[in-house]
Structures are given as C-alpha cells and as structure tokens.
Design an enzyme around this catalytic site. Structure first.
Site: not given
Ligand code: PAF
Length: 283
Positions: A28, A33, A57, A147, A182
């Site tokens: 997304n 990013h 997670q 962030k 963001l």
């Molecule tokens: O920050 C994220 O998007 C996630 O925690 C990561 C580092 C890709 C691990 O799944």
C-alpha cells in the site's frame, strides 16, 4: 523492474551483487515509501524492495485481514519511479512454509515498552521477518522510516547483536502539508477523522516546545498532551518523552542538560490507531 515471488527467483536475480540496498515494506505504497526507495538508491545498487504483510507482527485482534493489499497499484508506482530493480512479493507460504518456531525475541526493556506494551509480540514478529528478509535479500544497506522510531531502533539493535553486515539507514518522517505523518493506515480515516488527525503531530510539537522552554516535569508534559488529545476524542495509548539513545525515560537532570530526546505517541481516532514521534534536541 523485475517482480519475483519466490526466494529462489530473488536469489537468481541478485547473484553476485554486493551492494544491494533494501527497503522492506508491507505494501500500500505512498510517497513516504517511495522516499525510502530514493534514499536506498543513493546508498546501493541494485535497490530491492519487498512487499509482504507479515502475519507474525499482528496481534489476534489487530487488522491483519483488513490491512490494505494493493500489489497491482504498488507495482505501477514503483515502475513509474524507476528506483527499484527487483520487487520481492512473496506469499505467506513462501515466507512461512512451516510454523515459525525459531523467532527473534527482542529484550523487554526495548521491545516490551511503548508499542511493545500495547502490541505484545509486535517487535518479535517484526524482528523475525526482517531477519528472514535480510537472509533472503542479503543487503549491505537497508532503509527504514523514522515514523516507526522504535522499530528502527529494534532493527538496529538486532543487527548489532547478531553482527549482521547490514547498515541501517533512517529516513525522516514524511508528512502531508498539514503535518500528518504518511501511513498506510491513513486510508482508514473517515473525512472528519482525517481533519483531526494532524492534531497528533501538533500535540507532539507542544511537548517539544515545553521541553525547549525549560520544562523538565515529564509527567506533567506527557499528562497535558494526553489530556488534550483525549478531550478532542482520541483514545490515547501513550504520549511519552524518552531518551533517543535507548527509549528510556529521561531524568529531569538529563532534560535540563540537553540529552537528545524524542516524544512518541500512539492514539486511536475512531477505529484507526496512529503513531508518530518528534525528536527534541536542545542546541
Ligand atoms: O514497517 C513495516 O512496514 C514493517 O513493520 C516491516 C519492517 C516491513 C516488517 O514487516
């Protein structure tokens, strides 16, 4: 850009590459990013990104199922920017072909506080998948956003303790014009919530202003900030002033003597939980 879904294809693409710069994501993708990918490009070649929504997670009552999955449009964005050479987008079976019985357990004084207190197991899940992704990609550099301040710190400490040959780079938090950091989860905000959301950052700024004006009563700075948010309808998990170096609480003496600090917050607006932070340094 090559899009690969298996570890074998990924390794084929990267054979002999010694300066891989890596950006792990859960997809997304938004401009923050893309900024991580740009920074990666300045520090390595080729750039590899990953998109994987990591079940490990997420807690049992969290938004794993609702987490936005937008692979086709993510690929379009990456193609347009031209920073990424390989996108690794494994499915769950590829990353977890069997139950993940070996897991990284961050120490509780870092992984069990702040986010770790409200999301038990979160940093274990993050560390485990990051270690696995590092093992697949074998980067020399990896980029994370500030962030997720605590995540950045957990990953850095994990790399140091496991002596992983990966340099961790941090990118500043990217914000909308009104200050909202963001985040992939911002798409869940209703219009009225979106209008209120920048208040999280404004509240962090007030804490920082209080510290820079000589305030050293941590409990009162944090308490006022949490109260402001609560009075505006936020469900506050924490607003907390910490030392940058280890995320432990500073003493009044340390605050007054200019210890580098960071104020971190997590709070829910409706059903959406937002986090943010702001570094506070006295010149
Ligand atoms: O920050 C994220 O998007 C996630 O925690 C990561 C580092 C890709 C691990 O799944």
């Amino acid at each position: 850009m090559k899009v690969v879904h298996t570890i074998e294809e990924l390794r084929d693409q990267l054979r002999g590459q010694l300066r891989v710069a890596f950006v792990p994501t859960m997809g997304n993708l938004h401009p923050a990013h893309l900024a991580l990918m740009k920074l990666a490009r300045q520090h390595g070649d080729p750039v590899v990104a990953s998109i994987f929504v990591n079940r490990l997670q997420f807690g049992p009552n969290e938004d794993f199922d609702q987490y936005p999955r937008t692979l086709a449009s993510d690929i379009e964005k990456l193609e347009r920017e031209r920073d990424v050479y390989v996108l690794f987008a494994p499915n769950e079976r590829e990353m977890y072909p069997e139950p993940q019985n070996f897991q990284v357990q961050p120490p509780s004084d870092l992984g069990g506080i702040l986010e770790g207190e409200f999301r038990p197991g979160f940093f274990g899940g993050v560390s485990t998948v990051v270690l696995k992704l590092f093992s697949c990609v074998q980067p020399s550099v990896a980029v994370f956003g500030k962030k997720d301040y605590q995540q950045l710190m957990v990953v850095r400490n994990m790399c140091r303790q496991f002596q992983l040959p990966v340099q961790i780079l941090a990118h500043e938090t990217v914000r909308d014009a009104d200050g909202l950091a963001l985040s992939s989860r911002n798409v869940f905000l209703q219009p009225s919530e979106r209008a209120e959301a920048p208040q999280l950052y404004s509240t962090l700024q007030s804490v920082a202003t209080g510290v820079l004006a000589g305030g050293s009563d941590v409990a009162s700075l944090e308490g006022q900030a949490a109260q402001t948010l609560a009075s505006r309808g936020w469900d506050v998990d924490y607003v907390s002033l910490r030392r940058q170096r280890d995320l432990l609480a500073p003493s009044p003496q340390e605050i007054l003597s200019g210890e580098p600090l960071v104020v971190l917050a997590a709070a829910k607006l409706g059903a959406t939980r937002l986090i943010d932070n702001l570094e506070v340094c006295k010149k």
